[in-house]
Write an enzyme that holds these catalytic residues in place. Sequence first.
Site, mmCIF file in Angstrom:
data_model
loop_
_atom_site.group_PDB
_atom_site.id
_atom_site.type_symbol
_atom_site.label_atom_id
_atom_site.label_comp_id
_atom_site.label_asym_id
_atom_site.label_seq_id
_atom_site.Cartn_x
_atom_site.Cartn_y
_atom_site.Cartn_z
ATOM 1 N N SER A 119 0.854 -1.201 -0.226
ATOM 2 C CA SER A 119 0.141 -0.011 -0.037
ATOM 3 C C SER A 119 0.761 1.283 0.417
ATOM 4 C CB SER A 119 -1.195 -0.115 0.942
ATOM 5 O OG SER A 119 -1.566 1.317 1.057
ATOM 6 N N LYS A 129 -4.902 -6.348 3.536
ATOM 7 C CA LYS A 129 -4.294 -5.747 2.318
ATOM 8 C C LYS A 129 -6.368 -5.308 1.388
ATOM 9 C CE LYS A 129 -3.217 -2.323 -1.064
ATOM 10 N NZ LYS A 129 -3.477 -2.406 -2.400
ATOM 11 N N HIS A 179 -7.571 -3.050 4.237
ATOM 12 C CA HIS A 179 -7.330 -1.696 4.660
ATOM 13 C C HIS A 179 -7.375 -0.932 2.886
ATOM 14 C CE1 HIS A 179 -4.768 1.018 2.455
ATOM 15 N NE2 HIS A 179 -3.995 1.032 3.649
ATOM 16 N N ASN A 180 -8.223 -1.470 2.515
ATOM 17 C CA ASN A 180 -8.999 -0.096 1.119
ATOM 18 C C ASN A 180 -9.828 -0.738 1.178
ATOM 19 O OD1 ASN A 180 -6.188 -0.994 -0.474
ATOM 20 N ND2 ASN A 180 -6.629 -1.182 -2.450
ATOM 21 N N GLU A 202 -10.412 2.143 3.944
ATOM 22 C CA GLU A 202 -9.828 3.385 2.852
ATOM 23 C C GLU A 202 -11.406 3.730 2.364
ATOM 24 O OE1 GLU A 202 -6.602 3.185 0.437
ATOM 25 O OE2 GLU A 202 -7.510 3.522 -0.999
HETATM 26 P P1 NBP Z 1 0.285 -2.544 -14.278
HETATM 27 O O1 NBP Z 1 -1.238 -3.113 -13.541
HETATM 28 O O2 NBP Z 1 -0.617 -1.087 -15.517
HETATM 29 O O3 NBP Z 1 0.394 -3.532 -14.899
HETATM 30 C C1 NBP Z 1 2.223 -3.348 -16.437
HETATM 31 C C2 NBP Z 1 2.617 -4.728 -15.515
HETATM 32 O O4 NBP Z 1 2.052 -5.363 -15.963
HETATM 33 C C3 NBP Z 1 3.091 -4.172 -16.821
HETATM 34 O O5 NBP Z 1 5.178 -4.290 -16.946
HETATM 35 C C4 NBP Z 1 3.007 -5.307 -18.054
HETATM 36 O O6 NBP Z 1 3.909 -5.371 -19.079
HETATM 37 C C5 NBP Z 1 2.753 -6.405 -16.968
HETATM 38 N N1 NBP Z 1 2.297 -7.080 -17.913
HETATM 39 C C6 NBP Z 1 0.860 -7.798 -18.200
HETATM 40 BR BR1 NBP Z 1 -0.911 -6.101 -18.063
HETATM 41 N N2 NBP Z 1 1.101 -8.388 -18.994
HETATM 42 C C7 NBP Z 1 2.110 -9.674 -18.400
HETATM 43 C C8 NBP Z 1 1.680 -10.860 -18.933
HETATM 44 N N3 NBP Z 1 1.046 -11.746 -19.464
HETATM 45 N N4 NBP Z 1 3.156 -11.123 -18.317
HETATM 46 C C9 NBP Z 1 4.216 -10.497 -17.668
HETATM 47 N N5 NBP Z 1 3.886 -9.282 -17.665
HETATM 48 C C10 NBP Z 1 2.824 -8.965 -18.135
HETATM 49 O O7 NBP Z 1 1.099 -1.968 -13.198
HETATM 50 P P2 NBP Z 1 0.850 -1.049 -11.862
HETATM 51 O O8 NBP Z 1 -0.007 0.397 -12.291
HETATM 52 O O9 NBP Z 1 2.287 -0.674 -11.663
HETATM 53 O O10 NBP Z 1 0.764 -1.895 -10.802
HETATM 54 C C11 NBP Z 1 1.221 -3.713 -10.757
HETATM 55 C C12 NBP Z 1 0.389 -4.021 -9.194
HETATM 56 O O11 NBP Z 1 0.626 -3.330 -8.007
HETATM 57 C C13 NBP Z 1 -0.654 -4.344 -9.658
HETATM 58 O O12 NBP Z 1 -0.878 -5.753 -9.330
HETATM 59 C C14 NBP Z 1 -1.982 -3.536 -9.152
HETATM 60 O O13 NBP Z 1 -2.777 -3.168 -8.654
HETATM 61 C C15 NBP Z 1 -0.597 -3.379 -8.238
HETATM 62 N N6 NBP Z 1 -1.140 -2.307 -7.143
HETATM 63 C C16 NBP Z 1 -0.871 -0.512 -7.636
HETATM 64 C C17 NBP Z 1 -1.140 -0.059 -6.665
HETATM 65 C C18 NBP Z 1 -0.853 1.623 -7.043
HETATM 66 O O14 NBP Z 1 -1.272 2.606 -6.617
HETATM 67 N N7 NBP Z 1 -0.630 1.824 -8.745
HETATM 68 C C19 NBP Z 1 -0.731 -0.005 -5.781
HETATM 69 C C20 NBP Z 1 -0.289 -1.401 -4.435
HETATM 70 C C21 NBP Z 1 -0.426 -2.300 -5.568
HETATM 71 P P3 NBP Z 1 4.287 -5.471 -20.436
HETATM 72 O O15 NBP Z 1 5.516 -3.751 -19.891
HETATM 73 O O16 NBP Z 1 5.179 -5.947 -21.122
HETATM 74 O O17 NBP Z 1 2.943 -4.833 -20.591
#
Ligand code: NBP
Length: 479
Positions: free
Chosen positions: A128, A182, A185-186, A189
């Site tokens: 988070s 988690k 938590h959300n 939130e």
């Molecule tokens: P995204 O949720 O937008 O995911 C994009 C990533 O997933 C890229 O690296 C993409 O690779 C990869 N990917 C996909 Br789509 N399909 C794939 C596959 N079949 N094989 C391998 N890689 C694959 O990224 P994010 O916003 O950085 O979030 C990452 C995780 O963290 C998520 O689960 C999200 O829920 C969680 N999270 C996010 C936050 C937040 O504030 N954003 C907070 C806490 C947790 P590519 O570049 O090759 O397309």
Amino acid sequence: ATANIGVVGLAVMGSNLARNLASREGNTVAVFNRSRSKTDELLATHPEANFVSAFSYEEFAASLTTPRTAVIMVKAGKATDAVIDALVNVFEPGDIIVDGGNALFTDTIRREKAVRETGINFVGMGVSGGEEGALLGPSLMPGGSDESWITLGPILRSIAAVAEGEPCVTHVGHDGAGHFVKMVHNGIEYADMQLIAEAYDLIRRGTGKSPAEIADVFAEWNRGELESYLIEITAEVLRQVDAATGKPLVDVIVDQAGAKGTGAWTVQTALSLGVPVSGIAEATFARSLSSHPEQRAISRSLPGAEEDLEVEDVDAFIEDVRLALYASKIVAYSQGFDEIRAGAAEYGWNIDLGAIAKIWRGGCIIRAQFLNRITEAYAEAPDLAVLLTAPYFVDALGRAQGAWRRIVSTSANAGIPAPAFSSSLAYYDGLRAERLPAALIQGQRDFFGAHTYKRIDKDGTFHTLWSGDRTEIEAEDTH
Ligand code: NBP
């Protein structure tokens, strides 16, 4: 092999977490992303970081020292399964795969079981704090085995947020426990945000203060018992002026709240567990209601309240709103912890509730002073069945309840929706009630479905012969 930890998935969360890891003494971080461009970009923009880049899963595995430890940060769902499958192929027994995405805890339970059969450890970890948290210190909620925690603990402690000298990470419990916590938590939130939004709306409509003036109110609140990240950023958002129109930004943003689904998961899970998280549910439904413009458009002509909200003593009204917010917030947290307690019992997790409150004090979105009170409550009574019955909260609710009732009735009289305030108060009064009309519901159920009932004055299960002579018979317990 030179890297002691690796990250797969280099979108915003993964690249920030990789940078956070690389910034700690002694870490060399293997980085890999499905499409090469993100890896190239990360290396180009951060040449200073101690990264080892990999362009295939084989290369990634080869770059890690054993036992290998890798954190997956990809889009939750199918992508996570695809990455796990690929890592299982190139990793060996004893290695550790950590999923830091927002996985549904039941997926984590399934994945942990499947991966464990290969001898590889799988840890579902709630992260988070958004992008900034990932980079500067998130609140981390790892599940998984005790064995994995021995290796992971020191690494995670080194990158987590620090609150009052303590890292915001603890081994939550086995398999899906981290993602479960988690999720809740959300959910909390969502409730926190809705309560703040209701407070803002009431103050605005009751006092005519401008958003910038209300920002001052929130900034003031942030110096007291409501001190929290969400109150702090609320003041920032309310103070923001739109460059294009010169209006307060909050007045030009479309009033339809989005959601990514974790609030809904919290409510769905609570329904399955039979835990009344009504404040969280109202907050989730309030977002849904806001996001139906067509329904709202045809409903605008529905008859409303006879009287507008008229506030005579502005300061007293604002103080009432503050107390209503505080009381409702206590309810939301109490409900959330109730859900964690019930989840732990259902899934066999040994979760230290006080430790959970502690790791939410820093890094995460609901970080707040108030969480110390929750830790204290569980330290005094680890088996506390209802958090809000802890002495500190009883006292706070006692101070707040008059104001809370005034605000709920004032908003109802003026036709201003305050769903989270009012449902939290109804929950509080429901818990307090000596007798609930649930007795009548049992009577109705027995009438139409012979569902039977219990009596207050003797043991056993009973049924009234409603369609016969209406005498009572002892019955099998059928519910
Ligand atoms: P995204 O949720 O937008 O995911 C994009 C990533 O997933 C890229 O690296 C993409 O690779 C990869 N990917 C996909 Br789509 N399909 C794939 C596959 N079949 N094989 C391998 N890689 C694959 O990224 P994010 O916003 O950085 O979030 C990452 C995780 O963290 C998520 O689960 C999200 O829920 C969680 N999270 C996010 C936050 C937040 O504030 N954003 C907070 C806490 C947790 P590519 O570049 O090759 O397309």
